[in-house]
Design a protein around this motif. Structure first.
Motif, PDB file in Angstrom:
ATOM      1  N   GLY A   1       3.785 -17.180   4.293  1.00  0.00           N
ATOM      2  CA  GLY A   1       3.189 -16.286   5.269  1.00  0.00           C
ATOM      3  C   GLY A   1       3.788 -14.890   5.281  1.00  0.00           C
ATOM      4  N   LEU A   2       4.687 -14.582   4.348  1.00  0.00           N
ATOM      5  CA  LEU A   2       5.305 -13.260   4.279  1.00  0.00           C
ATOM      6  C   LEU A   2       4.256 -12.216   3.900  1.00  0.00           C
ATOM      7  CD1 LEU A   2       8.021 -11.598   4.241  1.00  0.00           C
ATOM      8  CD2 LEU A   2       8.093 -12.056   1.779  1.00  0.00           C
ATOM      9  N   VAL A   3       4.207 -11.123   4.648  1.00  0.00           N
ATOM     10  CA  VAL A   3       3.283 -10.027   4.362  1.00  0.00           C
ATOM     11  C   VAL A   3       4.064  -8.861   3.767  1.00  0.00           C
ATOM     12  CG1 VAL A   3       1.625  -8.380   5.308  1.00  0.00           C
ATOM     13  CG2 VAL A   3       1.720 -10.723   6.200  1.00  0.00           C
ATOM     14  N   VAL A   4       3.731  -8.504   2.528  1.00  0.00           N
ATOM     15  CA  VAL A   4       4.413  -7.429   1.805  1.00  0.00           C
ATOM     16  C   VAL A   4       3.433  -6.280   1.631  1.00  0.00           C
ATOM     17  CG1 VAL A   4       5.609  -6.776  -0.314  1.00  0.00           C
ATOM     18  CG2 VAL A   4       5.812  -9.116   0.570  1.00  0.00           C
ATOM     19  N   THR A   5       3.837  -5.081   2.057  1.00  0.00           N
ATOM     20  CA  THR A   5       3.009  -3.889   1.879  1.00  0.00           C
ATOM     21  C   THR A   5       3.816  -2.853   1.104  1.00  0.00           C
ATOM     22  OG1 THR A   5       1.820  -4.293   3.944  1.00  0.00           O
ATOM     23  CG2 THR A   5       1.709  -2.065   3.022  1.00  0.00           C
ATOM     24  N   ILE A   6       3.279  -2.451  -0.052  1.00  0.00           N
ATOM     25  CA  ILE A   6       3.931  -1.462  -0.904  1.00  0.00           C
ATOM     26  C   ILE A   6       2.947  -0.307  -1.042  1.00  0.00           C
ATOM     27  CG2 ILE A   6       5.053  -1.052  -3.125  1.00  0.00           C
ATOM     28  CD1 ILE A   6       5.494  -4.063  -3.357  1.00  0.00           C
ATOM     29  N   SER A   7       3.244   0.818  -0.402  1.00  0.00           N
ATOM     30  CA  SER A   7       2.238   1.863  -0.254  1.00  0.00           C
ATOM     31  C   SER A   7       2.831   3.264  -0.350  1.00  0.00           C
ATOM     32  CB  SER A   7       1.540   1.705   1.104  1.00  0.00           C
ATOM     33  OG  SER A   7       2.469   1.804   2.166  1.00  0.00           O
ATOM     34  N   ASN A   8       1.984   4.186  -0.786  1.00  0.00           N
ATOM     35  CA  ASN A   8       2.304   5.621  -0.783  1.00  0.00           C
ATOM     36  C   ASN A   8       3.545   5.966  -1.597  1.00  0.00           C
ATOM     37  OD1 ASN A   8       0.151   6.204   1.144  1.00  0.00           O
ATOM     38  ND2 ASN A   8       1.465   5.187   2.647  1.00  0.00           N
ATOM     39  N   ASN A   9       3.774   5.202  -2.660  1.00  0.00           N
ATOM     40  CA  ASN A   9       4.903   5.471  -3.537  1.00  0.00           C
ATOM     41  C   ASN A   9       4.430   6.246  -4.770  1.00  0.00           C
ATOM     42  OD1 ASN A   9       6.967   3.729  -2.079  1.00  0.00           O
ATOM     43  ND2 ASN A   9       5.318   2.261  -2.475  1.00  0.00           N
ATOM     44  N   ARG A  10       5.387   6.954  -5.411  1.00  0.00           N
ATOM     45  CA  ARG A  10       5.026   7.744  -6.591  1.00  0.00           C
ATOM     46  C   ARG A  10       6.099   7.621  -7.658  1.00  0.00           C
ATOM     47  NH1 ARG A  10       3.286  14.151  -7.117  1.00  0.00           N
ATOM     48  NH2 ARG A  10       3.411  14.225  -9.398  1.00  0.00           N
ATOM     49  N   ALA A  11       5.645   7.444  -8.897  1.00  0.00           N
ATOM     50  CA  ALA A  11       6.534   7.484 -10.056  1.00  0.00           C
ATOM     51  C   ALA A  11       6.145   8.683 -10.913  1.00  0.00           C
ATOM     52  CB  ALA A  11       6.412   6.204 -10.873  1.00  0.00           C
ATOM     53  N   ILE A  12       7.100   9.503 -11.246  1.00  0.00           N
ATOM     54  CA  ILE A  12       6.767  10.680 -12.053  1.00  0.00           C
ATOM     55  C   ILE A  12       6.558  10.309 -13.514  1.00  0.00           C
ATOM     56  CG2 ILE A  12       8.016  12.229 -10.511  1.00  0.00           C
ATOM     57  CD1 ILE A  12      10.220  12.368 -12.638  1.00  0.00           C
ATOM     58  N   ASN A  13       6.941   9.077 -13.890  1.00  0.00           N
ATOM     59  CA  ASN A  13       6.745   8.665 -15.265  1.00  0.00           C
ATOM     60  C   ASN A  13       5.743   7.522 -15.359  1.00  0.00           C
ATOM     61  OD1 ASN A  13       7.053   8.035 -18.043  1.00  0.00           O
ATOM     62  ND2 ASN A  13       9.130   8.832 -17.996  1.00  0.00           N
ATOM     63  N   GLU A  14       6.088   6.346 -14.811  1.00  0.00           N
ATOM     64  CA  GLU A  14       5.204   5.189 -14.972  1.00  0.00           C
ATOM     65  C   GLU A  14       5.428   4.186 -13.847  1.00  0.00           C
ATOM     66  OE1 GLU A  14       4.040   1.952 -18.474  1.00  0.00           O
ATOM     67  OE2 GLU A  14       5.209   3.754 -18.941  1.00  0.00           O
ATOM     68  N   ALA A  15       4.325   3.511 -13.458  1.00  0.00           N
ATOM     69  CA  ALA A  15       4.337   2.448 -12.450  1.00  0.00           C
ATOM     70  C   ALA A  15       4.558   3.005 -11.048  1.00  0.00           C
ATOM     71  CB  ALA A  15       5.373   1.376 -12.768  1.00  0.00           C
ATOM     72  N   GLY A  16       3.441   3.351 -10.401  1.00  0.00           N
ATOM     73  CA  GLY A  16       3.531   3.973  -9.088  1.00  0.00           C
ATOM     74  C   GLY A  16       4.268   3.156  -8.054  1.00  0.00           C
ATOM     75  N   ALA A  17       4.179   1.813  -8.148  1.00  0.00           N
ATOM     76  CA  ALA A  17       4.871   0.947  -7.191  1.00  0.00           C
ATOM     77  C   ALA A  17       5.924   0.080  -7.851  1.00  0.00           C
ATOM     78  CB  ALA A  17       3.862   0.073  -6.452  1.00  0.00           C
TER      79      ALA A  17
END
Length: 294
Positions: free
Chosen positions: A210-226
């Motif tokens: 039931g764990l809720v994980v939110t990964i949002s509004n992140n930025r990678a200047i090279n690769e993989a935004g999150a």
């Protein structure tokens, strides 16, 4: 008293740390001997962590402005130790180090519990250490195991010059989030590879029922935004809960700029990414060059 003040001032200059205003003579002597013996002080205010194989931190409140210049672990560095972090409500903000702006674990165990813990605006940016600065909040390496059983966990606005501004793991380390019906938020980070999370030959595991994980509004200047996961024996696991990956972006001064939400490299048999009994939502992720989502 005058001699103690002189020693204290020298420690501040030579070790680039803040010492608590209330510090007993034994703690001061331990820190002084270690410093002048050439051993890297662990950059924490609490000198007892240096000498104890098991250390417990239980203080509520906000802990801000700790730093380890040219060293690792802005608040605590655990080396062959077991650390228990169990305050009811605690915030770590504006702390910094070369690697691991708040916590750095090497060949150690870390156990987090309590109601809420927040990592806000911490950074892995200071020069002079080994390798490119990574792990704005948490850096786990060399067989370390770090487990969160805290009800509500927030990572927001942490920065890494290189990789994983929220969580960085490598070299057979394990970072687990296991609170049943808890929440994990990783929001508004900036990194090189992995806008929030970077794992290399290691595992990051979200497994609480039931764990809720939110990964949002992140930025990678090279690769993989999150999330960036690569190389054998590890990866990212989401199990038995819900994960939301929203508004993450890969693009900037790097040469790849791909994987708006995630980048996965299975170079030598990595688990890479596993979704098991998980509700998965990808919303409005994008990349400058390729793989707007993955």
């Amino acid at each position: 008293m005058f001699l103690i003040n002189v020693i204290l001032n020298q420690m501040k200059k030579l070790l680039y740390i803040k010492i608590a205003s209330k510090i007993n003579a034994k703690m001061l002597l331990i820190a002084f001997i270690l410093a002048f013996g050439g051993v890297q002080l662990f950059a924490a205010r609490y000198a007892e962590v240096l000498s104890n194989p098991s250390y417990t931190f239980s203080s509520n409140g906000t802990f801000s402005g700790y730093y380890a210049a040219s060293a690792d672990g802005g608040f605590i560095r655990a080396d062959n130790s077991t650390v228990y972090i169990n305050p009811t409500n605690v915030t770590f903000s504006n702390n910094s180090a070369h690697n691991g702006g708040v916590f750095y674990f090497t060949n150690s165990k870390g156990f987090f519990s309590g109601n809420s813990i927040s990592f806000l605006n911490n950074s892995a940016t200071l020069g002079g250490g080994v390798g490119a600065p990574s792990g704005g909040a948490i850096f786990a390496t060399v067989n370390s195991s770090v487990v969160f059983n805290t009800n509500n966990i927030v990572f927001r606005g942490n920065v890494a010059t290189q990789d994983g501004p929220a969580v960085f793991s490598r070299d057979n380390a394990y970072v687990g989030f296991g609170t049943p019906n808890g929440t994990v938020l990783m929001d508004s980070h900036n990194g090189g590879f992995g806008g929030a999370i970077y794992t290399w030959t290691a595992t990051i595991d979200f497994y609480g029922a039931g764990l809720v994980v939110t990964i949002s509004n992140n930025r990678a200047i090279n690769e993989a935004g999150a999330i960036f996961a690569t190389r054998g024996g590890g990866g990212i696991k989401f199990r038995n809960g819900t994960v939301n990956l929203n508004n993450n972006y890969a693009g900037g001064s790097g040469d790849t700029n791909g994987g708006g939400a995630m980048s996965i490299y299975d170079e030598i048999g990595a688990t890479a990414t596993l979704f098991e009994n998980e509700i998965v939502n990808f919303t409005s992720n994008s990349a400058l060059n390729f793989g707007g989502v993955i």
